[in-house]
Design an enzyme around this catalytic site. Structure first.
Site, PDB file in Angstrom:
ATOM      1  CG  ASN A 155      -4.830  -0.353  11.964  1.00 22.85           C
ATOM      2  OD1 ASN A 155      -4.663   0.519  12.803  1.00 22.85           O
ATOM      3  ND2 ASN A 155      -5.975  -0.602  11.369  1.00 22.85           N
ATOM      4  CG  HIS A 169      -1.530  -1.213   1.658  1.00 20.66           C
ATOM      5  ND1 HIS A 169      -2.757  -1.596   1.157  1.00 20.66           N
ATOM      6  CD2 HIS A 169      -1.167  -2.202   2.517  1.00 20.66           C
ATOM      7  CE1 HIS A 169      -3.116  -2.752   1.710  1.00 20.66           C
ATOM      8  NE2 HIS A 169      -2.163  -3.146   2.528  1.00 20.66           N
ATOM      9  CG  ASP A 187       0.039  -6.104   4.862  1.00 15.38           C
ATOM     10  OD1 ASP A 187      -0.769  -5.466   4.171  1.00 15.38           O
ATOM     11  OD2 ASP A 187      -0.051  -6.197   6.107  1.00 15.38           O
TER      12      ASP A 187
HETATM   13  O1  LIG Z   1      -3.053  -4.297   4.771  1.00 10.58           O
HETATM   14  C1  LIG Z   1      -3.906  -5.163   4.834  1.00 10.58           C
HETATM   15  O2  LIG Z   1      -4.150  -5.835   3.846  1.00 10.58           O
HETATM   16  C2  LIG Z   1      -4.584  -5.386   6.070  1.00 10.58           C
HETATM   17  C3  LIG Z   1      -5.143  -4.431   6.854  1.00 10.58           C
HETATM   18  C4  LIG Z   1      -5.357  -3.038   6.431  1.00 10.58           C
HETATM   19  C5  LIG Z   1      -6.261  -2.913   5.305  1.00 10.58           C
HETATM   20  O3  LIG Z   1      -6.602  -3.857   4.654  1.00 10.58           O
HETATM   21  C6  LIG Z   1      -6.791  -1.584   4.920  1.00 10.58           C
HETATM   22  O4  LIG Z   1      -6.590  -0.613   5.658  1.00 10.58           O
HETATM   23  O5  LIG Z   1      -7.415  -1.506   3.864  1.00 10.58           O
HETATM   24  C7  LIG Z   1      -5.578  -4.783   8.204  1.00 10.58           C
HETATM   25  O6  LIG Z   1      -5.748  -5.968   8.494  1.00 10.58           O
HETATM   26  O7  LIG Z   1      -5.746  -3.845   9.017  1.00 10.58           O
END
Ligand SMILES: O=C(O)/C=C(\CC(=O)C(=O)O)C(=O)O
Length: 293
Positions: free
Chosen positions: A253, A32, A248
């Site tokens: 978080n 991300h 990831d």
């Molecule tokens: O990074 C990931 O895939 C998992 C996440 C964050 C997420 O999905 C998001 O904020 O959209 C999680 O379990 O908090």
């Protein structure tokens, strides 16, 4: 989301260089970007407020870990405004593609614009701690519309709702990628109930794939994530053409037990023990899905 809230730094300050060398052309297929906030503010509905983790940081990590490309998945903190993800893709010199989160009322013209910007899928997030609602009927309309673009659906849910989601999943008319294997309990091993339920899903359709990601989120015993490796290796061996891998990063978080990304890469040969499995996991599969052209 209040401006005075502390911003979460969820990534390792100095990841190690992995001992394992990924094959040429390897794709980090789940990562991300966050902001930068001054240019790409977070959603008013965001459930966490992260520090800035923009494209320069992502591409530096990609190079450090020995990867060639990224698939950038829109994180919930940016809501349905995909600008930060599109910006990162645009700055990648063709080395990134993305997965968007869209408002179901999105226009065809906007979907086309996302496609031009390198988006190749939409994400449906069912985690209550991350999103306010997940309207299945509207998601199905979106899935129908993106089919024509050749996109797929990425779906994020936790193991306890898999059974309840089955009719919805059955109705999705595109290829489906399950994020983080649907968050199974990996401790009971490959024959544990959650891993078997995931296999049941994969066996129901040949066009359901999964990301064998996030030992840091899934293995309660922490590094070197032995439970994760033991539960996941047979999955990679049995479904070698339907698995994807990613860091990831920047680990949205995560506040305790933030993983060292170099150590995450070193789990790859433990879940994909042969050169052939590694090439499929890291190159062939993600290229088929994200760079078919
Ligand atoms: O990074 C990931 O895939 C998992 C996440 C964050 C997420 O999905 C998001 O904020 O959209 C999680 O379990 O908090």
């Amino acid at each position: 989301m209040s401006d005075t809230q502390d911003r979460i730094i969820s990534w390792h300050p100095s990841p190690s260089r992995p001992a394992y060398t990924p094959p040429p052309g390897a794709v980090d297929a789940h990562c991300h970007v966050f902001g930068p906030m001054a240019d790409f503010p977070f959603s008013a509905k965001a459930k966490y407020l992260p520090g800035d983790a923009g494209p320069d940081m992502l591409f530096a990590l990609r190079d450090r870990l020995g990867f060639s490309r990224n698939v950038i998945v829109q994180a919930s903190c940016h809501g349905t405004d995909n600008s930060a993800t599109l910006n990162a893709i645009a700055r990648s010199e063709g080395k990134a593609r993305g997965v968007a989160v869209v408002d179901p009322a999105i226009s065809d013209a906007e979907l086309e614009r996302l496609h031009e910007g390198g988006i190749r899928g939409v994400r449906f997030n069912f985690l209550k701690r991350l999103v306010d609602d997940a309207p299945k009927d509207r998601f199905l309309e979106v899935a129908q519309r993106i089919k024509g673009l050749g996109w797929h659906v990425v779906i994020y849910f936790e193991a306890d709702i898999l059974e309840e989601l089955r009719p919805f999943l059955d109705a999705i008319p595109t290829l489906i990628v399950v994020d983080h294997m649907g968050r199974p309990n990996v401790a009971p091993g490959p024959e544990g109930p959650d891993m078997l339920a995931l296999r049941g899903l994969l066996d129901s359709r040949e066009d359901i794939w999964t990301k064998v990601t996030c030992p840091d989120r899934l293995d309660p015993n922490g590094p070197p994530w032995n439970d994760f490796a033991r539960a996941v290796r047979p999955l990679v061996e049995d479904y070698p053409d339907r698995v994807l891998w990613g860091t990831d990063w920047p680990h949205p978080n995560m506040q305790d037990a933030i993983p060292d990304d170099g150590a995450l890469v070193d789990i790859i040969p433990r879940i994909a023990p042969t050169v052939d499995l590694q090439r499929r996991l890291l190159v062939d599969n993600p290229m088929r899905l994200y760079w078919p052209d």
